[in-house]
Design a protein around this motif. Structure first.
Motif, mmCIF file in Angstrom:
data_model
loop_
_atom_site.group_PDB
_atom_site.id
_atom_site.type_symbol
_atom_site.label_atom_id
_atom_site.label_comp_id
_atom_site.label_asym_id
_atom_site.label_seq_id
_atom_site.Cartn_x
_atom_site.Cartn_y
_atom_site.Cartn_z
ATOM 1 N N SER A 10 0.815 -1.220 0.000
ATOM 2 C CA SER A 10 0.000 0.000 0.000
ATOM 3 C C SER A 10 0.846 1.267 0.000
ATOM 4 O O SER A 10 0.492 2.254 -0.653
ATOM 5 N N ALA A 11 1.967 1.255 0.700
ATOM 6 C CA ALA A 11 2.771 2.473 0.837
ATOM 7 C C ALA A 11 4.167 2.340 0.249
ATOM 8 O O ALA A 11 4.786 3.335 -0.130
ATOM 9 N N GLY A 12 4.672 1.123 0.184
ATOM 10 C CA GLY A 12 6.022 0.934 -0.324
ATOM 11 C C GLY A 12 7.060 1.533 0.617
ATOM 12 O O GLY A 12 6.835 1.649 1.827
ATOM 13 N N VAL A 13 8.198 1.927 0.053
ATOM 14 C CA VAL A 13 9.238 2.592 0.834
ATOM 15 C C VAL A 13 9.623 3.870 0.101
ATOM 16 O O VAL A 13 9.427 3.988 -1.125
ATOM 17 N N SER A 14 10.171 4.803 0.821
ATOM 18 C CA SER A 14 10.561 6.070 0.215
ATOM 19 C C SER A 14 11.831 5.887 -0.627
ATOM 20 O O SER A 14 12.524 4.872 -0.552
ATOM 21 N N THR A 15 12.136 6.910 -1.403
ATOM 22 C CA THR A 15 13.346 6.875 -2.224
ATOM 23 C C THR A 15 14.595 6.785 -1.362
ATOM 24 O O THR A 15 15.534 6.034 -1.663
ATOM 25 N N ASP A 16 14.615 7.535 -0.262
ATOM 26 C CA ASP A 16 15.786 7.499 0.624
ATOM 27 C C ASP A 16 15.950 6.116 1.250
ATOM 28 O O ASP A 16 17.077 5.604 1.355
ATOM 29 N N GLN A 17 14.845 5.496 1.657
ATOM 30 C CA GLN A 17 14.927 4.159 2.223
ATOM 31 C C GLN A 17 15.425 3.151 1.193
ATOM 32 O O GLN A 17 16.212 2.264 1.494
ATOM 33 N N SER A 18 14.973 3.300 -0.032
ATOM 34 C CA SER A 18 15.401 2.401 -1.098
ATOM 35 C C SER A 18 16.899 2.514 -1.341
ATOM 36 O O SER A 18 17.586 1.504 -1.537
ATOM 37 N N LYS A 19 17.428 3.728 -1.317
ATOM 38 C CA LYS A 19 18.869 3.912 -1.504
ATOM 39 C C LYS A 19 19.663 3.290 -0.362
ATOM 40 O O LYS A 19 20.714 2.670 -0.588
ATOM 41 N N LEU A 20 19.161 3.404 0.852
ATOM 42 C CA LEU A 20 19.849 2.805 1.994
ATOM 43 C C LEU A 20 19.856 1.283 1.903
ATOM 44 O O LEU A 20 20.855 0.630 2.231
ATOM 45 N N VAL A 21 18.738 0.729 1.442
ATOM 46 C CA VAL A 21 18.665 -0.725 1.289
ATOM 47 C C VAL A 21 19.676 -1.200 0.247
ATOM 48 O O VAL A 21 20.367 -2.203 0.436
ATOM 49 N N SER A 22 19.775 -0.488 -0.857
ATOM 50 C CA SER A 22 20.711 -0.880 -1.908
ATOM 51 C C SER A 22 22.152 -0.840 -1.422
ATOM 52 O O SER A 22 22.973 -1.694 -1.789
ATOM 53 N N LYS A 23 22.480 0.141 -0.569
ATOM 54 C CA LYS A 23 23.845 0.255 -0.060
ATOM 55 C C LYS A 23 24.206 -0.881 0.891
ATOM 56 O O LYS A 23 25.386 -1.166 1.107
ATOM 57 N N GLU A 62 11.828 8.358 -22.692
ATOM 58 C CA GLU A 62 12.966 7.709 -22.056
ATOM 59 C C GLU A 62 13.075 8.095 -20.577
ATOM 60 O O GLU A 62 13.329 7.254 -19.716
ATOM 61 N N GLU A 63 12.876 9.355 -20.282
ATOM 62 C CA GLU A 63 12.987 9.815 -18.897
ATOM 63 C C GLU A 63 11.966 9.114 -17.996
ATOM 64 O O GLU A 63 12.300 8.651 -16.897
ATOM 65 N N ALA A 64 10.731 9.017 -18.462
ATOM 66 C CA ALA A 64 9.683 8.394 -17.646
ATOM 67 C C ALA A 64 9.918 6.898 -17.468
ATOM 68 O O ALA A 64 9.787 6.364 -16.348
ATOM 69 N N LEU A 65 10.290 6.214 -18.547
ATOM 70 C CA LEU A 65 10.467 4.761 -18.463
ATOM 71 C C LEU A 65 11.726 4.370 -17.710
ATOM 72 O O LEU A 65 11.748 3.363 -16.993
ATOM 73 N N ILE A 66 12.787 5.154 -17.849
ATOM 74 C CA ILE A 66 14.024 4.838 -17.127
ATOM 75 C C ILE A 66 13.824 4.994 -15.616
ATOM 76 O O ILE A 66 14.380 4.224 -14.818
ATOM 77 N N LYS A 67 13.047 5.968 -15.200
ATOM 78 C CA LYS A 67 12.758 6.109 -13.762
ATOM 79 C C LYS A 67 12.095 4.847 -13.219
ATOM 80 O O LYS A 67 12.416 4.375 -12.122
ATOM 81 N N THR A 68 11.158 4.312 -13.981
ATOM 82 C CA THR A 68 10.508 3.071 -13.563
ATOM 83 C C THR A 68 11.499 1.914 -13.567
ATOM 84 O O THR A 68 11.509 1.068 -12.657
ATOM 85 N N GLN A 69 12.354 1.873 -14.579
ATOM 86 C CA GLN A 69 13.328 0.778 -14.668
ATOM 87 C C GLN A 69 14.340 0.831 -13.522
ATOM 88 O O GLN A 69 14.781 -0.213 -13.018
ATOM 89 N N LEU A 70 14.686 2.007 -13.090
ATOM 90 C CA LEU A 70 15.608 2.130 -11.953
ATOM 91 C C LEU A 70 14.981 1.593 -10.668
ATOM 92 O O LEU A 70 15.664 0.983 -9.836
ATOM 93 N N LYS A 71 13.696 1.824 -10.496
ATOM 94 C CA LYS A 71 13.012 1.298 -9.314
ATOM 95 C C LYS A 71 13.004 -0.236 -9.332
ATOM 96 O O LYS A 71 13.200 -0.888 -8.293
#
Length: 244
Positions: A10-23, A62-71
């Motif tokens: 329902s809420a997912g995680v924020s962008t900052d949380q996602s970056k921390l998880v990746s690190k 490209e800008e819109a689809l790449i944002k989705t692909q990065l997620k």
């Protein structure tokens, strides 16, 4: 666990949380220069979009689809890390086999979503530049072989296919134009039936004053047979006389 999954859905995680998880899961691959990045747009396709005056449209999609692909790409590091750890353990028990299969299936689903975005990027670019060759995108083998296919969106093999199709289209167009020109150049034999002479002139014949056409279109002079009518005169049968 159900509540945790429901919250993520329902809420997912924020962008900052996602970056921390990746690190938390830095990856090092045995293959040199292997990275988890969206494929780059090929330079020749960018130039083609500029020539077609569609570069702005291409960049926007490209800008819109790449944002989705990065997620979607952010799912990879923790998943790959766990898969590598499980595979490294020689556990052939039913539980171990099941764990490896579960992780493998998760990677397959992740790859499916990632590849879907790449496919949508190609479709958007081709529709903006060369919609006539969109059917070439159905052969996805040209996008899966070799290092170039991983790093570039279209690859040189796809460019060769486009050039081959363009050459064939040009050949067919020249053939059609030649056939059309030959058809226009033919003279209509029906129209030429009443014109011309032995010298090939297209001017109509000039006949004498005593020429009159018959029903069949043949001229007869005064001395000819038949019932031709001379110019400027009229003939009529004498009326039959009744009995006296």
């Amino acid at each position: 666990m159900c509540q945790e999954i429901a919250l993520l859905l329902s809420a997912g995680v924020s962008t900052d949380q996602s970056k921390l998880v990746s690190k938390e899961f830095p990856l090092a691959f045995e293959e040199e220069n292997f990275t988890l990045k969206p494929p780059k747009l090929d330079g020749w396709m960018s130039r083609r979009a500029r020539e077609k005056n569609t570069l702005k449209t291409v960049n926007s999609s490209e800008e819109a689809l790449i944002k989705t692909q990065l997620k979607i790409m952010d799912i990879g590091p923790p998943l790959i890390d766990l898969y590598a750890r499980v595979v490294a353990v020689a556990d052939d028990t039913p539980a171990g086999v099941r764990s490896r299969r579960s992780l493998q299936a998760a990677l397959q689903q992740w790859g499916r979503a990632y590849a879907h975005i790449s496919r949508k990027r190609r479709e958007a670019i081709v529709n903006a530049t060369d919609p006539r060759v969109d059917y070439l995108l159905k052969d996805e083998t040209v996008f899966t072989r070799g290092k170039e296919a991983r790093e570039h969106l279209f690859t040189g093999e796809f460019l060769e296919l486009m050039l081959k199709e363009a050459s064939q289209d040009e050949t067919l167009a020249r053939r059609d134009q030649a056939a059309a020109a030959a058809s226009r150049g033919r003279r209509n034999p029906i129209r030429m039936a009443g014109y011309g002479n032995s010298s090939g002139s297209s001017a109509p014949r000039v006949y004498g004053d005593d020429f009159e056409p018959t029903a069949r279109g043949r001229g007869r002079g005064r001395g000819g047979h038949g019932r031709g009518v001379s110019r400027g005169r009229s003939q009529s049968r004498p009326a039959k006389r009744g009995p006296r």
